[in-house]
Design a protein around this motif. Structure first.
Motif, PDB file in Angstrom:
ATOM      1  N   GLN A   1       0.836  -1.210   0.000  1.00 40.81           N
ATOM      2  CA  GLN A   1       0.000   0.000   0.000  1.00 40.81           C
ATOM      3  C   GLN A   1       0.867   1.255   0.000  1.00 40.81           C
TER       4      GLN A   1
ATOM      5  N   TRP B   1       2.231   1.743  -3.341  1.00 37.06           N
ATOM      6  CA  TRP B   1       1.152   2.210  -4.232  1.00 37.06           C
ATOM      7  C   TRP B   1       0.976   3.723  -4.111  1.00 37.06           C
ATOM      8  N   ILE B   2       1.084   4.213  -2.873  1.00 35.90           N
ATOM      9  CA  ILE B   2       0.944   5.655  -2.661  1.00 35.90           C
ATOM     10  C   ILE B   2       2.179   6.374  -3.205  1.00 35.90           C
TER      11      ILE B   2
ATOM     12  N   GLN C   1       1.994   6.607  -6.760  1.00 37.16           N
ATOM     13  CA  GLN C   1       0.752   7.257  -7.219  1.00 37.16           C
ATOM     14  C   GLN C   1       0.078   6.401  -8.291  1.00 37.16           C
ATOM     15  N   VAL C   2      -0.187   5.156  -7.920  1.00 34.19           N
ATOM     16  CA  VAL C   2      -0.672   4.191  -8.903  1.00 34.19           C
ATOM     17  C   VAL C   2      -2.126   4.410  -9.334  1.00 34.19           C
ATOM     18  N   PRO C   3      -3.090   4.443  -8.420  1.00 31.33           N
ATOM     19  CA  PRO C   3      -4.494   4.371  -8.849  1.00 31.33           C
ATOM     20  C   PRO C   3      -4.947   5.564  -9.686  1.00 31.33           C
ATOM     21  N   GLN C   4      -5.867   5.281 -10.593  1.00 28.36           N
ATOM     22  CA  GLN C   4      -6.588   6.380 -11.242  1.00 28.36           C
ATOM     23  C   GLN C   4      -8.017   6.322 -10.729  1.00 28.36           C
ATOM     24  N   CYS C   5      -8.931   5.592 -11.411  1.00 27.30           N
ATOM     25  CA  CYS C   5     -10.291   5.542 -10.851  1.00 27.30           C
ATOM     26  C   CYS C   5     -10.328   4.728  -9.570  1.00 27.30           C
ATOM     27  N   GLY C   6      -9.405   3.799  -9.408  1.00 32.47           N
ATOM     28  CA  GLY C   6      -9.282   3.054  -8.161  1.00 32.47           C
ATOM     29  C   GLY C   6     -10.050   1.760  -8.087  1.00 32.47           C
TER      30      GLY C   6
ATOM     31  N   GLY D   1      -5.404   2.230 -17.198  1.00 30.59           N
ATOM     32  CA  GLY D   1      -4.024   2.154 -17.688  1.00 30.59           C
ATOM     33  C   GLY D   1      -2.985   2.443 -16.627  1.00 30.59           C
TER      34      GLY D   1
ATOM     35  N   TYR E   1      -1.038   0.308 -15.415  1.00 30.42           N
ATOM     36  CA  TYR E   1      -0.058  -0.789 -15.487  1.00 30.42           C
ATOM     37  C   TYR E   1       1.407  -0.377 -15.266  1.00 30.42           C
ATOM     38  N   PRO E   2       1.894   0.681 -15.937  1.00 24.02           N
ATOM     39  CA  PRO E   2       3.328   0.992 -15.737  1.00 24.02           C
ATOM     40  C   PRO E   2       3.632   1.344 -14.285  1.00 24.02           C
ATOM     41  N   ARG E   3       2.671   1.952 -13.613  1.00 29.89           N
ATOM     42  CA  ARG E   3       2.885   2.325 -12.213  1.00 29.89           C
ATOM     43  C   ARG E   3       2.711   1.111 -11.294  1.00 29.89           C
TER      44      ARG E   3
ATOM     45  N   ARG F   1       3.705  -1.825 -12.070  1.00 29.71           N
ATOM     46  CA  ARG F   1       5.010  -2.471 -12.175  1.00 29.71           C
ATOM     47  C   ARG F   1       6.041  -1.784 -11.256  1.00 29.71           C
TER      48      ARG F   1
ATOM     49  N   LEU G   1     -13.235  10.285 -11.867  1.00 27.76           N
ATOM     50  CA  LEU G   1     -13.341   9.121 -12.748  1.00 27.76           C
ATOM     51  C   LEU G   1     -12.010   8.426 -12.908  1.00 27.76           C
ATOM     52  N   GLY G   2     -10.981   8.960 -12.216  1.00 31.07           N
ATOM     53  CA  GLY G   2      -9.627   8.485 -12.432  1.00 31.07           C
ATOM     54  C   GLY G   2      -8.744   9.585 -12.984  1.00 31.07           C
TER      55      GLY G   2
ATOM     56  N   ARG H   1      -1.613  12.629  -4.321  1.00 25.42           N
ATOM     57  CA  ARG H   1      -3.041  12.778  -4.622  1.00 25.42           C
ATOM     58  C   ARG H   1      -3.898  12.263  -3.469  1.00 25.42           C
TER      59      ARG H   1
ATOM     60  N   ILE I   1      -5.760   8.753  -3.425  1.00 31.37           N
ATOM     61  CA  ILE I   1      -5.003   7.507  -3.570  1.00 31.37           C
ATOM     62  C   ILE I   1      -5.005   6.632  -2.309  1.00 31.37           C
TER      63      ILE I   1
ATOM     64  N   HIS J   1      -8.175   4.646  -2.293  1.00 32.21           N
ATOM     65  CA  HIS J   1      -8.183   3.538  -3.246  1.00 32.21           C
ATOM     66  C   HIS J   1      -7.252   2.409  -2.799  1.00 32.21           C
TER      67      HIS J   1
ATOM     68  N   VAL K   1      -2.859   3.786 -23.002  1.00 29.13           N
ATOM     69  CA  VAL K   1      -3.343   2.413 -22.797  1.00 29.13           C
ATOM     70  C   VAL K   1      -4.777   2.276 -23.338  1.00 29.13           C
TER      71      VAL K   1
END
Lengths: 154, 721
Positions: A87, A90-91, A94-99, A135, A137-139, A141, B66-67, B200, B203, B206, B633
C-alpha cells in the motif's frame, strides 16, 4: 440456504447463503465488506481478487461452500492504517486512477511478493493479469518493484 | 453543512453523512459579498469550502472523480490560495446544483477535459476569499492592517511583527467577517502546490479499498437489483413469467419494465440468478434488421463512391483550392480507405446507481458525470420538481463519457419507484453493461492525397462517414454543417496543404452512440496521422522532418521537436524495430507521441511510448503524466482489441472474454515530457489518446513496411508479441 462459518482476515463470521453463492457476494452483500469489487462475474478481470490460504483467488466465481476452513484475506485485512509495504509503495508511485480495480490489483501484488520477493519484469508480466481500464499498469510495475525493495529492507 | 475529521486519510462520503447533523461542528457560513455576482451572497464560498474547528480544510469538488484526478486538482487550487497545509486538506463530492456549474460550460458536467481549465480561476478565487477572511480576523486581533497579513502553512502571519495564528484559532472569528469584495491571486512564482505534484488525496482511499463507489453504498433496508434489458436496441418487453423466479431464495420482487425485467433481492447474486429463471418474450422492434457488418460495408461505399449518399449530401468541413485538379496533375499520389469499429466504454465498475423513491422525493447515489442531468431526468420521470431530488455523488469506477448518459440512473429510479421507500442498488451485469452502452460510432475514412518532390502536400481529399454523435436523437441539428465531432482533428490546419476537400457523409443507425474518451479525435487522429505518414512516404521524406516542414505554428513544432528528441528519433534501431510519430491537438493541448515497436511474423511488441504534451501549464504534473499513460493504454486497447459487433440489432460481445483489454504484460515503457509554454491551460484527460494508435501504426510500417488501415489489429491478422 445453509449456514457457513468463514474465517476472514483472522476473524470468524457466520453467514447464511446458498452453497453456490460466490464468496464475493457473501463478502459484499452479506458482510458489508465492499473492498473487493465486482467487475466481470467470470473470473477474468480480477477486481474481486482475494487470497485463500495464500493463493490468489477470483472470489466472483468461488462458491462459499468451498470457503469453510480456509484462511480468507481481503483488502480490508491488509492493514488498519494503509501501512502495508505494498500500500505504501502504491501511494509512493501514485498508482491508482479511478481506483476500482486497485483492491484486487494490490491483493495480487501482495501474493506475488510473498511467493517471489524480488520479481523480475517477466514474473510480474506473467502474474499480474488483473485488468485496469485506466491504464495504471506501468505504475503497478514500478510499485511492485518498490514494495519488493521496501520489504527486503524491513 | 458540517464535517468531521475521522482519520487523517479516511474521509468517505459515508463518514461525512454520519457526521452531519451532530450539531457540534462549525461551518463556514457567512456571506461572500459581491463575489462574482452570479452565485449571490456567500453561496459560492459555502458551497466549495469549509474549515472545521480543528482547522481541517474541507473542499468540495463539483466534478466526478473518474480516475482523472480532479479530486486532487480542485483541492489543490483552493488550498494554494488559502495557504493550507496539504496534509490537512480533505475533499468531499458536491451534490447537484447550478452553483457547481463549470464556468466554461455553464453546466455541472464532467467531460471534455475541462475540470481543471473550467474551474481553475473560480476555485483559486474561492481560496483567496477565505484567505482574506482569515487575514482580516487575525488583523483585528493584532490591530494591524489586514493587508500586512498573509497565510502560509495553515497559519496567518504578520511578517513585520513575526506574529502567527493557526487557522483553527481564527475560524470562529473569520466566519463572522464578510469576504473581501476583491481578491488578489497569488503570484505564480510563489506557488507551493500548483505545479508541484503533491500526493493525490484520493489515492490512500483507493489503496485501502475504502473509497466508496456507487456499488459500495450501504443503506438500512437496502435491496439489490439486477436487470435484463431487451437485447435488441429499441425493443420492448412483450410478456414475462416470473412465477419461479419470484419464489427463489432471497428474492423480494420481480418487475416488468417497458423494455426490461428487473429482480430485486437481498443480494445482487440472488437477483441475477433469479433473473435467469424469468421467462421473457421480447418485441424486438425495428432494430432487429440492423447488422453492423452490412452498415460498415455501407460506410466504405460512402467514402469511396463520390456519388453514394447516406442520410443526405456530404457536409463540407474544409475547402482549399481545387483538389481534383491538383490530384490529376500529381505523379506522387496515394489513396485508400481507413476504418474503425464501434467501441464500448467498458468501465471497470459496471453502470450502477442506488435510488430511493418515497412520498414525492427521490434520493440518488451515483458516480454520474452529469449530476444535474441525472437529477432532472429523475425529476421528469417521477413528475416531481428537481428540488425534490437529492444527488449524492460517489467515486466513479471509470467514466470515459459513459457516465454522462443518464440511462442507468433512470433505470434505477424505474425500479425503485416500484418499491417505495426501499433503497435499491442497481448494478448492471458486465454483459448488460457491454450490450447496452452508448458506443463510440464506427467510422470509415476514404482519402486521396498527393505530394510533390519538395515534400509539399499538393492535395488532400478526405471523406469520413459515420453516425453523428450530436445529432443522435435530434436529427438535422447542425443543418448543412458537419457535426463538429465527426471532423474534429481533421480540420485543425496543423499542416500546410495546397488544396483540400474534407467532408463528412452522415449515416444514422439505431445503435445508441455517445461520447467516448477523446470523442471524434479518437478515430480521426488515427485517420489523419496515418495518412500524413503515407504522404511522407510518398514524398520520400522522413515522417518527422516531413511533418515539421509543413508546420507553421511554433508551438506545435516545438511539441514535435521535443518528442522527437526525447525519443531519440533518427538513431539506429535493431532489425525488426521501427519508430512512428504522430501529433494531435485537442482539448486545448497539443500532444505528440513517438512509438517504438518490434515486429516479427505479424506479431507486434510495443516497446516504448514517448509523449510530449504542451498543456500550457500543468497544475499537477505527475497527474498529467498519469493521464498520458492512461490515454495511451486506452487508445492502444482499442487499436489492438476493441470491436463491438451488432447482429440482428443485438451486440454480440458480452464480457472481457470477447471484449478484451490490454494487460500489464502488453504495456510499453512510458516517458512523458511536459512543456510549460505558459499558453492558456489545456485539458489532459483525453488528448493523450488520439496520437497513440497512429504512432504505433506508423512504427509498424517503419518496422516492416505494412500499412495498418483497419482496426482492431486482432481482426486483421496481427497479434501482440
Amino acid at each position: 440456504m445453509q449456514k457457513f462459518t468463514l474465517k476472514i482476515n483472522g476473524q470468524s463470521h457466520e453467514v447464511e447463503a446458498d452453497p453456490q453463492m460466490p464468496l464475493l457476494w457473501v463478502l459484499r452483500d452479506r458482510l458489508g465488506m465492499t473492498g473487493s469489487k465486482f467487475g466481470c462475474g467470470i473470473g477474468v478481470c480480477g477486481a474481486c481478487t482475494v487470497r485463500m490460504d495464500g493463493s490468489v483467488t477470483r472470489s466472483c466465481v468461488f462458491p462459499v461452500a468451498a470457503c469453510t476452513d480456509r484462511d480468507i484475506r481481503t483488502i480490508e485485512g491488509l492493514s488498519e492504517d494503509i501501512s502495508h509495504p505494498v500500500q505504501q509503495a502504491w501511494i509512493a508511485e501514485q498508482v491508482p486512477q479511478c481506483g476500482y480495480c486497485q483492491s484486487g490489483m494490490i491483493m495480487a501484488a501482495v501474493a506475488l511478493l510473498e511467493e517471489t520477493p524480488e520479481p523480475t519484469d517477466a514474473q510480474i508480466d506473467a502474474t499480474m493479469t488483473n485488468l485496469c481500464r485506466c491504464g495504471t499498469y506501468p505504475r503497478v510495475r514500478k510499485a511492485i518493484h518498490r514494495a519488493a525493495r521496501m520489504m527486503a529492507q524491513a | 453543512m458540517s464535517h468531521v475529521h475521522i482519520r487523517p486519510w479516511l474521509i468517505t462520503r459515508r463518514s461525512l453523512l454520519q457526521a452531519a447533523g451532530s450539531g457540534t461542528l462549525l461551518a463556514w457560513t457567512l456571506p461572500a459579498k459581491g463575489y462574482g455576482g452570479a452565485a449571490g451572497d456567500g453561496e459560492l464560498l459555502r458551497a466549495y469550502l469549509s474549515i472545521e474547528p480543528d482547522g481541517t480544510v474541507v473542499i468540495t469538488t463539483p466534478d466526478a472523480e473518474l480516475g482523472q484526478g480532479i479530486y486532487t486538482t480542485h483541492a489543490l487550487l483552493i488550498a494554494e490560495e488559502l495557504g493550507a497545509d496539504w496534509d490537512r486538506v480533505r475533499v468531499r463530492f458536491s451534490g447537484a446544483g447550478e452553483v457547481f456549474s463549470n464556468p466554461q460550460k455553464k453546466l455541472q458536467a464532467t467531460g471534455r477535459s475541462m475540470g481543471a481549465t473550467g474551474y481553475y480561476r473560480l476555485l483559486r478565487e474561492v481560496g483567496a476569499m477565505a484567505r482574506g477572511q482569515l487575514c482580516a480576523a487575525a488583523a483585528a486581533r493584532w490591530q494591524v492592517p489586514a493587508g500586512e497579513c498573509d497565510t502560509e502553512s495553515h497559519r496567518v502571519e504578520h511578517a513585520a511583527s513575526g506574529r502567527r495564528l493557526a487557522f483553527a484559532e481564527l475560524v470562529a472569528d473569520a466566519v463572522r467577517i464578510a469576504p473581501p469584495d476583491q481578491v488578489t491571486l497569488r503570484d505564480p512564482a510563489r506557488f507551493r502546490l500548483i505545479g508541484r505534484s503533491p500526493s493525490r488525496l484520493e489515492i490512500p482511499l483507493h489503496a485501502s479499498g475504502r473509497s466508496d463507489f456507487a456499488v459500495d453504498v450501504q443503506l438500512p433496508g437496502m435491496k439489490l437489483a439486477a436487470l435484463k434489458i431487451c437485447p435488441t436496441f429499441g425493443g420492448r418487453l412483450k410478456s414475462m413469467d416470473a412465477e419461479a423466479a419470484g419464489q427463489m431464495a432471497g428474492v423480494h420482487s420481480v418487475h416488468a419494465l417497458e423494455d426490461a425485467v428487473a429482480v430485486v433481492a437481498d443480494s445482487w447474486w440472488e437477483a441475477q440468478r433469479a433473473l435467469q429463471q424469468v421467462k421473457v418474450e421480447w418485441d424486438d422492434g425495428e432494430a432487429a434488421g440492423f447488422d453492423s457488418q452490412a452498415m460498415r460495408a455501407g460506410l466504405k461505399t460512402l467514402v469511396t463512391d463520390r456519388d453514394a449518399r447516406g442520410d443526405g449530401p456530404p457536409r463540407v468541413a474544409v475547402t482549399i483550392g481545387d483538389v481534383n485538379v491538383a490530384l490529376a496533375d500529381s505523379p506522387r499520389r496515394v489513396e485508400g480507405v481507413y476504418e474503425v469499429p464501434y467501441l464500448a466504454h467498458a468501465t471497470m465498475e459496471p453502470m450502477s446507481c442506488v435510488a430511493r423513491v418515497d412520498n414525492g422525493r427521490c434520493e440518488l447515489w451515483s458516480g454520474t458525470q452529469g449530476p444535474m442531468r441525472a437529477r432532472d431526468t429523475a425529476a421528469a420521470q417521477l413528475g416531481i420538481s428537481p428540488e425534490q431530488v437529492t444527488v449524492h455523488r460517489c467515486f466513479s469506477g471509470g467514466g470515459f463519457g459513459r457516465r454522462w448518459q443518464p440511462d442507468f440512473v433512470e433505470r434505477a429510479v424505474d425500479v425503485a419507484r416500484r418499491v417505495p421507500g426501499v433503497p435499491v442498488k442497481l448494478i448492471f451485469s458486465r454483459e448488460e453493461d457491454t450490450r447496452h452502452d452508448y458506443y463510440r460510432p464506427a467510422y470509415a475514412c476514404g482519402f486521396a492525397g498527393s505530394v510533390d518532390a519538395a515534400g509539399e502536400i499538393t492535395a488532400l481529399q478526405l471523406r469520413v462517414a459515420g453516425a453523428s454523435l450530436f445529432e443522435f436523437g435530434r436529427p438535422g441539428a447542425f443543418g448543412d454543417r458537419p457535426d463538429p465531432s465527426s471532423v474534429s482533428g481533421l480540420n485543425d490546419g496543423i499542416y500546410r496543404i495546397g488544396s483540400a476537400l474534407i467532408d463528412w457523409s452522415p449515416l444514422s443507425t439505431p445503435v445508441p452512440i455517445g461520447v467516448w474518451r477523446a470523442v471524434g479525435h479518437s478515430q480521426n487522429g488515427f485517420f489523419m496521422e496515418s495518412i500524413i505518414d503515407e504522404l511522407a512516404h510518398a514524398a520520400g521524406k522522413d515522417p518527422y522532418e516531413f511533418r515539421r516542414a509543413l508546420m507553421e505554428d511554433e508551438r506545435r513544432r516545438n511539441v514535435l521537436d521535443t518528442v522527437a528528441k526525447a525519443a531519440d528519433w533518427g538513431t539506429p534501431l535493431a532489425e525488426g524495430h521501427g519508430r512512428g510519430i504522430a501529433i494531435m491537438e485537442g482539448y486545448g493541448s497539443i500532444v505528440a507521441q513517438v512509438a517504438e515497436v518490434s515486429v516479427r511474423d505479424r506479431r507486434i511488441k510495443l516497446e516504448r511510448m514517448v509523449t510530449a504534451i504542451d498543456c500550457g501549464m500543468a497544475v499537477h504534473p505527475d497527474n498529467v503524466r498519469a493521464q498520458m499513460e492512461g490515454g495511451i493504454v486506452f487508445g492502444l486497447t482499442a487499436m489492438v482489441h476493441g470491436a463491438i459487433d451488432v447482429e440482428a440489432g443485438r451486440v454480440r460481445q458480452g464480457n472481457f472474454s470477447d471484449y478484451p483489454l490490454l494487460q500489464l504484460k502488453d504495456t510499453p515503457r512510458f516517458e512523458t515530457v511536459i512543456i510549460e509554454s505558459g499558453e492558456q491551460m489545456g485539458g489532459v484527460g483525453e488528448p493523450g489518446l488520439p496520437p497513440a494508435a497512429p504512432a504505433v501504426a506508423n512504427a509498424v510500417f517503419a518496422a516492416c513496411g505494412e500499412r495498418i488501415r483497419a482496426l482492431p489489429l486482432s481482426r486483421h491478422g496481427w497479434r501482440l508479441a
